[in-house]
Design an enzyme around this catalytic site. Structure first.
Site, PDB file in Angstrom:
ATOM      1  N   ARG A 103       0.834  -1.204   0.000  1.00 42.33           N
ATOM      2  CA  ARG A 103       0.000   0.000   0.000  1.00 42.33           C
ATOM      3  C   ARG A 103       0.858   1.238   0.000  1.00 42.33           C
ATOM      4  NH1 ARG A 103      -4.310  -1.059   3.226  1.00 42.33           N
ATOM      5  NH2 ARG A 103      -4.729  -2.004   1.218  1.00 42.33           N
ATOM      6  N   TYR A 104       1.986   1.149   0.686  1.00 38.03           N
ATOM      7  CA  TYR A 104       2.880   2.293   0.838  1.00 38.03           C
ATOM      8  C   TYR A 104       4.099   2.069  -0.042  1.00 38.03           C
ATOM      9  CZ  TYR A 104       0.004   2.816   5.041  1.00 38.03           C
ATOM     10  OH  TYR A 104      -1.041   2.941   5.909  1.00 38.03           O
ATOM     11  N   ARG A 107       6.834  -0.267   2.108  1.00 41.09           N
ATOM     12  CA  ARG A 107       6.588  -1.412   2.980  1.00 41.09           C
ATOM     13  C   ARG A 107       5.554  -2.372   2.405  1.00 41.09           C
ATOM     14  NH1 ARG A 107       5.366   3.432   5.097  1.00 41.09           N
ATOM     15  NH2 ARG A 107       3.595   3.635   6.506  1.00 41.09           N
ATOM     16  N   CYS A 116      -4.689 -19.587  12.843  1.00 38.49           N
ATOM     17  CA  CYS A 116      -4.461 -18.892  14.115  1.00 38.49           C
ATOM     18  C   CYS A 116      -4.743 -19.845  15.263  1.00 38.49           C
ATOM     19  CB  CYS A 116      -5.370 -17.676  14.254  1.00 38.49           C
ATOM     20  SG  CYS A 116      -5.131 -16.475  12.930  1.00 38.49           S
ATOM     21  N   CYS A 120     -10.171 -14.566  16.460  1.00 36.08           N
ATOM     22  CA  CYS A 120     -10.720 -13.414  17.177  1.00 36.08           C
ATOM     23  C   CYS A 120     -11.992 -12.964  16.470  1.00 36.08           C
ATOM     24  CB  CYS A 120      -9.727 -12.265  17.168  1.00 36.08           C
ATOM     25  SG  CYS A 120      -8.065 -12.786  17.619  1.00 36.08           S
ATOM     26  N   CYS A 123     -11.730 -10.064  14.032  1.00 33.51           N
ATOM     27  CA  CYS A 123     -10.670 -10.125  13.015  1.00 33.51           C
ATOM     28  C   CYS A 123     -11.028  -9.382  11.723  1.00 33.51           C
ATOM     29  CB  CYS A 123     -10.350 -11.584  12.679  1.00 33.51           C
ATOM     30  SG  CYS A 123      -9.042 -11.748  11.449  1.00 33.51           S
ATOM     31  N   ARG A 125      -9.512  -9.810   8.908  1.00 31.75           N
ATOM     32  CA  ARG A 125      -9.386 -10.715   7.741  1.00 31.75           C
ATOM     33  C   ARG A 125     -10.249 -11.939   7.896  1.00 31.75           C
ATOM     34  NH1 ARG A 125      -3.256  -9.723   8.271  1.00 31.75           N
ATOM     35  NH2 ARG A 125      -3.169  -7.609   7.439  1.00 31.75           N
ATOM     36  N   ASP A 282     -11.885  -2.052  12.464  1.00 33.84           N
ATOM     37  CA  ASP A 282     -12.030  -1.962  10.996  1.00 33.84           C
ATOM     38  C   ASP A 282     -13.473  -2.201  10.551  1.00 33.84           C
ATOM     39  OD1 ASP A 282      -9.421  -1.337  10.267  1.00 33.84           O
ATOM     40  OD2 ASP A 282      -8.785  -3.428  10.308  1.00 33.84           O
ATOM     41  N   ASP A 319      -7.489   2.522  10.228  1.00 29.92           N
ATOM     42  CA  ASP A 319      -7.029   2.066   8.921  1.00 29.92           C
ATOM     43  C   ASP A 319      -8.212   2.328   7.996  1.00 29.92           C
ATOM     44  OD1 ASP A 319      -5.409   0.972   7.022  1.00 29.92           O
ATOM     45  OD2 ASP A 319      -4.937  -0.831   8.174  1.00 29.92           O
ATOM     46  N   LYS A 326      -3.461   4.261   6.936  1.00 31.39           N
ATOM     47  CA  LYS A 326      -3.729   4.569   8.346  1.00 31.39           C
ATOM     48  C   LYS A 326      -3.564   6.061   8.635  1.00 31.39           C
ATOM     49  CE  LYS A 326      -2.127  -0.004   9.753  1.00 31.39           C
ATOM     50  NZ  LYS A 326      -1.498  -0.665   8.594  1.00 31.39           N
TER      51      LYS A 326
HETATM   52  C1  PLP Z   1      -0.421  -1.270   8.554  1.00 33.27           C
HETATM   53  C2  PLP Z   1       0.242  -1.572   7.310  1.00 33.27           C
HETATM   54  C3  PLP Z   1       1.623  -1.363   7.164  1.00 33.27           C
HETATM   55  C4  PLP Z   1       2.495  -0.851   8.280  1.00 33.27           C
HETATM   56  O1  PLP Z   1       2.125   0.405   8.704  1.00 33.27           O
HETATM   57  P1  PLP Z   1       3.000   1.197   9.755  1.00 33.27           P
HETATM   58  O2  PLP Z   1       2.234   2.462   9.905  1.00 33.27           O
HETATM   59  O3  PLP Z   1       4.352   1.383   9.166  1.00 33.27           O
HETATM   60  O4  PLP Z   1       3.035   0.400  11.032  1.00 33.27           O
HETATM   61  C5  PLP Z   1       2.186  -1.643   5.937  1.00 33.27           C
HETATM   62  N1  PLP Z   1       1.450  -2.098   4.902  1.00 33.27           N
HETATM   63  C6  PLP Z   1       0.123  -2.289   5.024  1.00 33.27           C
HETATM   64  C7  PLP Z   1      -0.638  -2.777   3.829  1.00 33.27           C
HETATM   65  C8  PLP Z   1      -0.522  -2.039   6.219  1.00 33.27           C
HETATM   66  O5  PLP Z   1      -1.835  -2.266   6.325  1.00 33.27           O
HETATM   67  S1  SF4 Z   2      -6.983 -10.919  14.597  1.00 32.63           S
HETATM   68 FE1  SF4 Z   2      -7.415 -12.405  12.944  1.00 32.63          FE
HETATM   69  S2  SF4 Z   2      -5.406 -12.887  12.084  1.00 32.63           S
HETATM   70 FE2  SF4 Z   2      -5.043 -11.951  14.107  1.00 32.63          FE
HETATM   71  S3  SF4 Z   2      -4.917 -13.678  15.547  1.00 32.63           S
HETATM   72 FE3  SF4 Z   2      -7.026 -12.953  15.552  1.00 32.63          FE
HETATM   73  S4  SF4 Z   2      -8.068 -14.238  14.021  1.00 32.63           S
HETATM   74 FE4  SF4 Z   2      -5.876 -14.439  13.654  1.00 32.63          FE
END
Ligand code: PLP
Ligand code: SF4
Length: 354
Positions: A103-104, A107, A116, A120, A123, A125, A282, A319, A326
């Site tokens: 995204r960035y 990174r 997992c 959670c 979650c 995802r 989220d 986010d 973010k």
């Molecule tokens: C959260 C995230 C990061 C890391 O973000 P930081 O602000 O550097 O902690 C990098 N890539 C993606 C896609 C993210 O969702």
């Molecule tokens: S938040 Fe989602 S990915 Fe993270 S430990 Fe919980 S279930 Fe697993």
């Protein structure tokens, strides 16, 4: 020590004995009628999974137990608010190569697994986590590492999932040895110190110590998760040279008050783990019952400020839905019942405060 007690200290025993069905859970824990119904009705949407260790932290007499609410579903998960979407962060869209989200500019997130220790309920995802069929295949990961090798401007890689520490030591070491030389910052996002602290073994610590510096991003949300086992896991990671920080999620009825967070943050600091972020929940489908309105979240952070060491103050972040990245919630502008956020590229995103 009898045989059973010895086994509970073994992470593989914990995973083998993960509670996955209503039948198994009922036999161990008194469930409410609603919880039973929710487990049945949500079975197809997002699976149940709880380690015996995490189950042991739940209060059978308290329906509002914060551990219970993070791991046992309620019928409220069936409700999808108008703002909620399947993939709120557009992580599957922003994949230059399968299994890696970028995204960035510098990174990337690399998904190792969708397995997992505990699933959670909040979650982000949940659309794919818990579904073994959606795990990244071996050759996909090899291709993703190859992609990183050809994209040296990516200097910060986050190993994510699911839980990356669900991998075996051997497999993990193979990957660390390949990725470590490619990046400056190497992070591992894991909830195992919270839900399966037994996973942090001397063997794993020795592997992590070979590839410094490794930044471990933990996910502790509540003081009830702060057990001697968890403290030991953090201590071992720190002694292996890992740098620890915590990313919590602000969850209604779980940790949405200053006193609870204050206690959590002090414990984290005591265990060499810096509270890095507190995330607004989220916009994943079915989690609106956990979401705390922005003004309340901001109020909680303000309250913390006076009573906490600056080191114990996480950044309160959102986010942005749609994959805009973010931003600090405090940078949002309130406009009626909506909040407007401007992301790092200058895009404006409006969200109805729920
Ligand atoms: C959260 C995230 C990061 C890391 O973000 P930081 O602000 O550097 O902690 C990098 N890539 C993606 C896609 C993210 O969702
Ligand atoms: S938040 Fe989602 S990915 Fe993270 S430990 Fe919980 S279930 Fe697993």
């Amino acid at each position: 020590m009898n045989r059973i007690q010895q086994n509970t200290a073994d992470w593989k025993w914990q995973l083998r004995n993960q509670i996955r069905t209503l039948h198994q859970l009922e036999a161990l824990f008194p469930l409410s009628h609603e919880e039973k119904q929710a487990i049945i009705e949500l079975d197809d949407l997002f699976r149940l999974g709880i380690t015996p260790y995490y189950l042991g932290l739940m209060d059978p007499s308290d329906l509002d137990c914060p551990i219970r609410r993070q791991a046992i579903p309620l019928l409220a998960e069936k409700f999808i608010s108008p703002q909620e979407i399947d993939d709120p962060l557009a992580e599957d869209r922003d994949m230059p190569i399968k299994g890696l989200t970028k995204r960035y500019p510098n990174r990337a997130l690399l998904y190792l697994t969708h397995t997992c220790a505990v699933y959670c309920r909040h979650c982000t995802r949940r659309r794919k986590v818990g579904d073994p069929g959606s795990n990244n295949k071996k050759d996909q990961i090899t291709k993703a590492v190859e992609w990183l090798r050809h994209n040296p401007h990516i200097n910060d890689v986050i190993l994510s999932g699911g839980d990356p520490l669900s991998w075996s030591d051997k497999r993990l070491e193979g990957l660390l040895s390949q990725i470590r030389p490619l990046v400056t910052v190497l992070r591992i996002g894991t909830r195992h110190p919270t839900t399966l602290p037994q996973r942090i073994t001397p063997e794993l610590s020795a592997i992590l110590a070979k590839y410094p510096p490794i930044y471990i991003m933990t996910h502790f949300n509540h003081p009830k998760e702060c057990t001697p086992e968890a403290a030991k896991a953090l201590q071992m990671l720190a002694e292996a040279g890992c740098v620890l920080s915590n990313q919590a999620v602000l969850l209604k009825g779980v940790n949405d008050d200053a006193k609870t967070l204050h206690t959590l943050h002090l414990w984290l600091l005591k265990n060499r783990c810096r509270p890095y972020r507190l995330y607004h929940c989220d916009y994943t489908e079915g989690v609106s019952h956990f979401r705390v309105p922005f003004h309340r979240g901001i109020g909680i952070i303000k309250k913390l400020r006076g009573h906490s060491s600056g080191l114990a103050l996480p950044e309160y972040m959102i986010d942005l839905p749609g994959g805009y990245g973010k931003v600090r919630v405090s940078e949002g502008k309130k406009k009626g019942n909506q909040w407007e956020f401007t992301n790092w590229e200058g895009y404006k995103i409006t969200i109805v405060d729920e």
